[in-house]
Motif scaffolding. Structure first.
Motif, short mmCIF file in Angstrom:
data_model
loop_
_atom_site.label_atom_id
_atom_site.label_comp_id
_atom_site.label_asym_id
_atom_site.label_seq_id
_atom_site.Cartn_x
_atom_site.Cartn_y
_atom_site.Cartn_z
N TYR A 275 0.85 -1.10 -0.02
CA TYR A 275 0.02 0.09 -0.12
C TYR A 275 0.95 1.09 0.04
O TYR A 275 1.59 1.58 1.00
N ILE A 276 0.76 2.07 -1.09
CA ILE A 276 1.71 3.17 -1.35
C ILE A 276 0.66 4.19 -1.56
O ILE A 276 -0.16 4.22 -2.15
N ALA A 277 1.06 5.74 -1.34
CA ALA A 277 0.30 6.78 -1.54
C ALA A 277 1.62 7.76 -2.04
O ALA A 277 2.60 7.85 -1.57
N THR A 278 0.92 8.68 -2.91
CA THR A 278 1.82 9.53 -3.53
C THR A 278 2.37 10.85 -2.57
O THR A 278 3.28 11.13 -2.69
N HIS A 279 1.28 11.19 -1.94
CA HIS A 279 1.46 12.31 -1.00
C HIS A 279 0.36 12.33 0.20
O HIS A 279 -0.69 11.86 -0.19
N PRO A 280 0.54 13.16 1.28
CA PRO A 280 -0.34 13.37 2.20
C PRO A 280 -1.17 14.50 2.31
O PRO A 280 -1.86 15.06 3.21
N ASP A 281 -1.01 15.39 1.00
CA ASP A 281 -1.80 16.80 1.21
C ASP A 281 -3.69 16.36 1.42
O ASP A 281 -4.08 15.42 0.77
N THR B 183 -9.56 0.01 6.74
CA THR B 183 -8.97 -1.23 6.62
C THR B 183 -7.87 -1.15 7.92
O THR B 183 -7.17 -2.09 8.07
N LYS B 184 -7.90 -0.16 8.41
CA LYS B 184 -6.82 -0.11 9.70
C LYS B 184 -5.33 0.18 9.28
O LYS B 184 -4.44 -0.46 10.28
N ARG B 185 -5.11 0.21 8.19
CA ARG B 185 -3.73 0.54 7.53
C ARG B 185 -3.42 1.86 7.01
O ARG B 185 -4.41 2.54 6.48
N THR B 186 -2.17 2.15 7.03
CA THR B 186 -1.72 3.71 6.45
C THR B 186 -0.69 3.17 5.50
O THR B 186 0.21 2.01 5.57
N PRO B 187 -0.37 3.91 4.45
CA PRO B 187 0.32 3.70 3.34
C PRO B 187 1.69 4.13 3.54
O PRO B 187 2.00 5.05 4.37
N VAL B 188 2.72 3.60 2.87
CA VAL B 188 4.21 3.99 2.85
C VAL B 188 4.03 5.52 1.95
O VAL B 188 3.46 5.08 0.68
N VAL B 189 4.31 6.56 2.38
CA VAL B 189 4.28 7.66 1.48
C VAL B 189 5.56 8.03 0.75
O VAL B 189 6.34 7.91 1.33
N ILE B 190 5.55 7.93 -0.61
CA ILE B 190 6.81 7.91 -1.22
C ILE B 190 7.23 9.29 -1.84
O ILE B 190 8.29 9.60 -2.35
N GLY B 191 6.29 10.15 -1.87
CA GLY B 191 6.31 11.56 -2.27
C GLY B 191 6.44 12.53 -1.09
O GLY B 191 6.83 12.14 -0.03
N LYS B 192 6.19 13.83 -1.51
CA LYS B 192 6.56 14.77 -0.38
C LYS B 192 5.48 14.59 0.69
O LYS B 192 4.53 14.12 0.78
N PRO B 193 6.21 14.81 1.94
CA PRO B 193 7.33 15.40 2.39
C PRO B 193 8.66 14.86 2.54
O PRO B 193 9.69 15.43 2.82
N LYS B 194 8.55 13.67 1.74
CA LYS B 194 9.77 12.63 1.81
C LYS B 194 10.81 13.34 0.84
O LYS B 194 10.25 13.82 -0.15
#
Length: 166
Positions: A50-56, A80-91
């Protein structure tokens, strides 16, 4: 393009449920329908990557704001009780990739954005200069409350254009 490269590598790209799908990439979607949320929920619950592009949380539009990926993340987290790995900003990863691919040094780059918690944080995390424009989500009063500080603050992108012309 990145999609062509993924398909060449044998990665199945689909918006339909399949037991062959092993991951969910959550990005900004102007054609979001309930069926997509149901499919994503099922795959995430079943343990898919589970990946997300950004958390805006919101995206500015002509009449105010609409939900952005951060809002989708929260919605799916409740289901789902899960959070994604964020691969975009703010990383910083996205900035590092852009600099490397284009052979630039960090001193040659600047990030312009309207959000302290993603845009400006990304630039700060990557060690590049940042320009906060106050024409979107962040307002001037938000600056004093935040630990994230941009190198420059301008009213809007046209002000940036005016500064660059000088």
């Amino acid at each position: 393009s990145m999609i062509a490269e993924m398909e060449e590598a044998g990665i199945l790209l689909t918006q339909e449920y399949s037991d062959k799908v092993t991951g969910v990439i959550l990005g900004y979607d102007t054609e979001l329908v309930y069926e997509k949320l149901e499919i994503a929920s099922r795959l995430i619950t079943e343990g898919a990557l589970y990946i997300a592009t950004h958390p805006d949380l919101v995206c500015p539009v002509s009449f105010g704001f609409v939900p952005d990926v951060g809002g989708y993340i929260k919605m799916l987290e409740y289901a789902t009780k899960r959070t994604p790995v964020v691969i975009g900003k703010p990383k910083r990863m996205i900035i590092d990739m852009i600099l490397s691919k284009n052979n630039y040094k960090s001193e040659e780059a600047v990030l312009v954005g309207d959000r302290l918690y993603t845009d400006i944080a990304c630039g700060v995390n990557a060690g590049i200069d940042t320009v906060l424009v106050l024409s979107g989500e962040t307002k001037e009063e938000d600056l004093s409350k935040s630990d994230i500080k941009p190198a420059y603050v301008l009213n809007d992108v046209s002000s940036l254009y005016d500064e660059l012309k000088r």
